[in-house]
Design an enzyme around this catalytic site. Structure first.
Site, PDB file in Angstrom:
ATOM      1  N   LYS A  26      36.865  -2.282  49.872  1.00  0.00           N
ATOM      2  CA  LYS A  26      36.437  -2.169  51.268  1.00  0.00           C
ATOM      3  C   LYS A  26      37.138  -1.048  52.040  1.00  0.00           C
ATOM      4  CE  LYS A  26      39.125  -5.403  53.953  1.00  0.00           C
ATOM      5  NZ  LYS A  26      39.240  -6.583  54.717  1.00  0.00           N
ATOM      6  N   THR A  29      36.240   3.881  53.156  1.00  0.00           N
ATOM      7  CA  THR A  29      35.968   4.791  54.274  1.00  0.00           C
ATOM      8  C   THR A  29      37.248   5.018  55.078  1.00  0.00           C
ATOM      9  OG1 THR A  29      34.317   5.313  55.942  1.00  0.00           O
ATOM     10  CG2 THR A  29      35.209   3.085  56.015  1.00  0.00           C
ATOM     11  N   GLY A  56      32.532  20.303  58.266  1.00  0.00           N
ATOM     12  CA  GLY A  56      32.901  21.343  59.235  1.00  0.00           C
ATOM     13  C   GLY A  56      31.888  21.397  60.367  1.00  0.00           C
ATOM     14  N   HIS A 189      34.968  26.297  49.604  1.00  0.00           N
ATOM     15  CA  HIS A 189      35.898  26.688  50.675  1.00  0.00           C
ATOM     16  C   HIS A 189      37.331  26.677  50.105  1.00  0.00           C
ATOM     17  CE1 HIS A 189      33.143  26.407  54.292  1.00  0.00           C
ATOM     18  NE2 HIS A 189      32.379  26.215  53.240  1.00  0.00           N
ATOM     19  N   HIS A 216      31.432   6.204  67.127  1.00  0.00           N
ATOM     20  CA  HIS A 216      30.646   5.316  68.000  1.00  0.00           C
ATOM     21  C   HIS A 216      31.020   5.309  69.475  1.00  0.00           C
ATOM     22  CE1 HIS A 216      29.135   3.623  64.230  1.00  0.00           C
ATOM     23  NE2 HIS A 216      30.398   3.588  63.842  1.00  0.00           N
ATOM     24  N   ARG A 220      38.792   1.916  69.249  1.00  0.00           N
ATOM     25  CA  ARG A 220      39.449   1.171  68.179  1.00  0.00           C
ATOM     26  C   ARG A 220      40.460   2.061  67.448  1.00  0.00           C
ATOM     27  NH1 ARG A 220      37.088  -1.456  63.036  1.00  0.00           N
ATOM     28  NH2 ARG A 220      38.373  -3.321  62.970  1.00  0.00           N
ATOM     29  N   ASN A 238      28.548   8.948  64.633  1.00  0.00           N
ATOM     30  CA  ASN A 238      29.346   8.472  63.509  1.00  0.00           C
ATOM     31  C   ASN A 238      29.579   9.658  62.588  1.00  0.00           C
ATOM     32  OD1 ASN A 238      30.563   7.467  61.306  1.00  0.00           O
ATOM     33  ND2 ASN A 238      29.085   5.859  60.878  1.00  0.00           N
ATOM     34  N   ARG A 240      32.509   9.860  60.769  1.00  0.00           N
ATOM     35  CA  ARG A 240      33.702   9.453  60.012  1.00  0.00           C
ATOM     36  C   ARG A 240      33.706  10.008  58.588  1.00  0.00           C
ATOM     37  NH1 ARG A 240      33.163   3.533  61.900  1.00  0.00           N
ATOM     38  NH2 ARG A 240      31.591   3.581  60.264  1.00  0.00           N
ATOM     39  N   GLU A 325      26.857  35.140  40.463  1.00  0.00           N
ATOM     40  CA  GLU A 325      26.168  34.483  41.579  1.00  0.00           C
ATOM     41  C   GLU A 325      26.573  35.165  42.892  1.00  0.00           C
ATOM     42  OE1 GLU A 325      25.487  29.870  42.775  1.00  0.00           O
ATOM     43  OE2 GLU A 325      26.857  30.267  41.118  1.00  0.00           O
TER      44      GLU A 325
HETATM   45  C1  LIG Z   1      31.618  29.529  59.523  1.00  0.00           C
HETATM   46  C2  LIG Z   1      31.149  28.160  59.113  1.00  0.00           C
HETATM   47  N1  LIG Z   1      31.097  27.187  60.037  1.00  0.00           N
HETATM   48  C3  LIG Z   1      30.680  25.940  59.720  1.00  0.00           C
HETATM   49  C4  LIG Z   1      30.313  25.613  58.439  1.00  0.00           C
HETATM   50  C5  LIG Z   1      29.851  24.223  58.137  1.00  0.00           C
HETATM   51  O1  LIG Z   1      30.725  23.522  57.304  1.00  0.00           O
HETATM   52  P1  LIG Z   1      30.178  22.263  56.479  1.00  0.00           P
HETATM   53  O2  LIG Z   1      29.381  22.783  55.345  1.00  0.00           O
HETATM   54  O3  LIG Z   1      31.429  21.543  56.038  1.00  0.00           O
HETATM   55  O4  LIG Z   1      29.380  21.443  57.409  1.00  0.00           O
HETATM   56  C6  LIG Z   1      30.338  26.596  57.451  1.00  0.00           C
HETATM   57  C7  LIG Z   1      29.913  26.263  56.073  1.00  0.00           C
HETATM   58  O5  LIG Z   1      30.007  26.963  55.132  1.00  0.00           O
HETATM   59  C8  LIG Z   1      30.757  27.903  57.788  1.00  0.00           C
HETATM   60  O6  LIG Z   1      30.776  28.889  56.871  1.00  0.00           O
END
Ligand SMILES: Cc1ncc(COP(=O)(O)O)c(C=O)c1O
Length: 390
Positions: A26, A29, A56, A189, A216, A220, A238, A240, A325
């Protein structure tokens, strides 16, 4: 031979730390490990507070919604302007619009790919209340000057540091200069937890707003850690994170410095080999870091010489077919994206010359946190110097 964008990013320890949380049932998270990661992150960055979120993008969303929150000091109001560079990610931009603010686009520098401060100064109006700068691929603009502008105009600075965890400007980490700094732990990243992000700030009131918006709108866990408080004190999302991703992220975070060094050495080996090759002939060039930046590289940005612009897509096809790539420099000039047209973001019909150049000439390849071998350096040198031959 292959050179993917990302090498398999997880160590045995990363996997075991995630598995350990999963076996706890549990508590998978947001829990203890998330809090430990937040504490260590804040300490490393030299800021007072860090709050982990599920991406991000979520960190950017929180930053913007904290600025417009009724509880915010220096609250930013609907239709106020927020400046953003045109070389940005989609979710650097959309939270500005989602929060009811007006994005004002600024061009970038060709040398650093980061926000151009002359254009920025020209775009400041009475309605400008915030700047969201994007630290592109481990690099930054002149933060001394940006800080001066922010202070003089009493603006709010958000640093989208999703691509630059571990980069320093002078003696300070990027992400720690503004009211909010945001980070991503998505694959490829500087550290990777699969998904995940962090937002940092220095003001307790801001922290409390971020904290309740993340989950939310409740309090808490705030108020001296009272767990059973179920007051809904604010609006909320949310966003989280899982403790599983926190455990993987924390484990990777412990070897961030080591990974920064390896990436930097690999980069040097590739660039030296290319520039020492008889075939180089300035076919391609590399991003320079700002003089005061000690970069923590995210990928390896490359610019094709102007004389080969028309060959770019053929060249990228060639690289991808040969196992290398590639990706665009973030999203290119975001104004050129279909979504910008859909939302009519460039009503003034401005052109952004440098962002356009970067879109036309730029791309990046991966930079792996494992030492690269000679054969791979040779392979990359050979393939990357085929622009004039295809
Ligand atoms: C400059 C920048 N901001 C925000 C994000 C978003 O991050 P996430 O993919 O963790 O949502 C990215 C993703 O590559 C990014 O390059």
């Amino acid at each position: 031979m292959k050179y993917p964008l990302v090498d398999y990013p997880f160590s045995k320890n990363d996997i075991n730390s995630g598995r350990k949380i999963l076996s706890m049932g549990k508590f998978i998270t947001m829990n203890k490990v998330t809090r430990e990661f937040e504490k260590r992150f804040a300490k490393y960055l030299g800021v007072k507070y860090a709050l982990m979120v599920n991406s991000g993008s979520s960190a950017n969303l929180l930053a913007l919604f904290a600025l417009i929150n009724p509880k915010a000091k220096k609250r930013v109001k609907s239709q106020d302007e927020c400046i953003i560079p045109t070389i940005c990610w989609s979710t650097s931009l959309w939270p500005i619009i989602q929060a009811g603010l007006k994005p004002v686009f600024v061009d970038v520098d060709l040398k650093t790919f980061n926000i151009n401060l002359d254009d920025l100064k020209r775009k400041i109006t009475k309605k400008t209340k915030a700047i969201l700068t994007v630290h592109v691929l481990g690099n930054s603009t002149n933060m001394d000057e940006l800080k001066k502008i922010v202070k003089k105009r009493n603006l709010n600075l958000i640093e989208d540091t999703c691509e630059s965890l571990g980069s320093k400007y002078g003696s300070k980490f990027l992400g720690g200069f503004g009211r909010f700094g945001t980070f991503s732990f998505y694959v490829s990243h500087q550290i990777s937890a699969g998904e995940g992000g962090m937002i940092v700030c220095n003001d307790y009131n801001d922290y409390k707003i971020l904290y309740s918006l993340r989950s939310h709108g409740w309090d808490r866990g705030l108020n001296n850690g009272k767990k059973n408080s179920f007051n809904f004190i604010n609006s909320g999302f949310n966003l989280r994170p899982m403790d599983i991703t926190a455990a993987i992220g924390l484990n990777q975070f412990k070897r961030l410095n080591q990974m920064i060094k390896i990436r930097s050495n690999n980069r040097k080996l590739i660039i030296d080999s290319i520039k020492n090759s008889n075939d180089w002939n300035n076919q391609i060039d590399f991003l320079d870091s700002n003089k005061k930046v000690k970069p923590s590289w995210f990928g390896m940005p490359i610019l094709i010489n102007k004389r080969y612009i028309s060959k770019k897509s053929k060249f990228l096809n060639y690289l991808n077919k040969n196992g290398i790539e590639t990706r665009p420099i973030i999203s290119g000039n975001f104004i050129n994206q279909p979504a910008s047209k859909l939302y009519k973001l460039n009503k003034r019909r401005e052109t952004f010359k440098n962002a356009d150049q970067i879109e036309k000439r730029g791309f990046f390849i991966g930079l792996h946190p494992k030492k690269i071998n000679k054969n791979l350096v040779k392979f990359l040198t050979k393939k990357l110097l085929m622009v004039d031959k295809i």
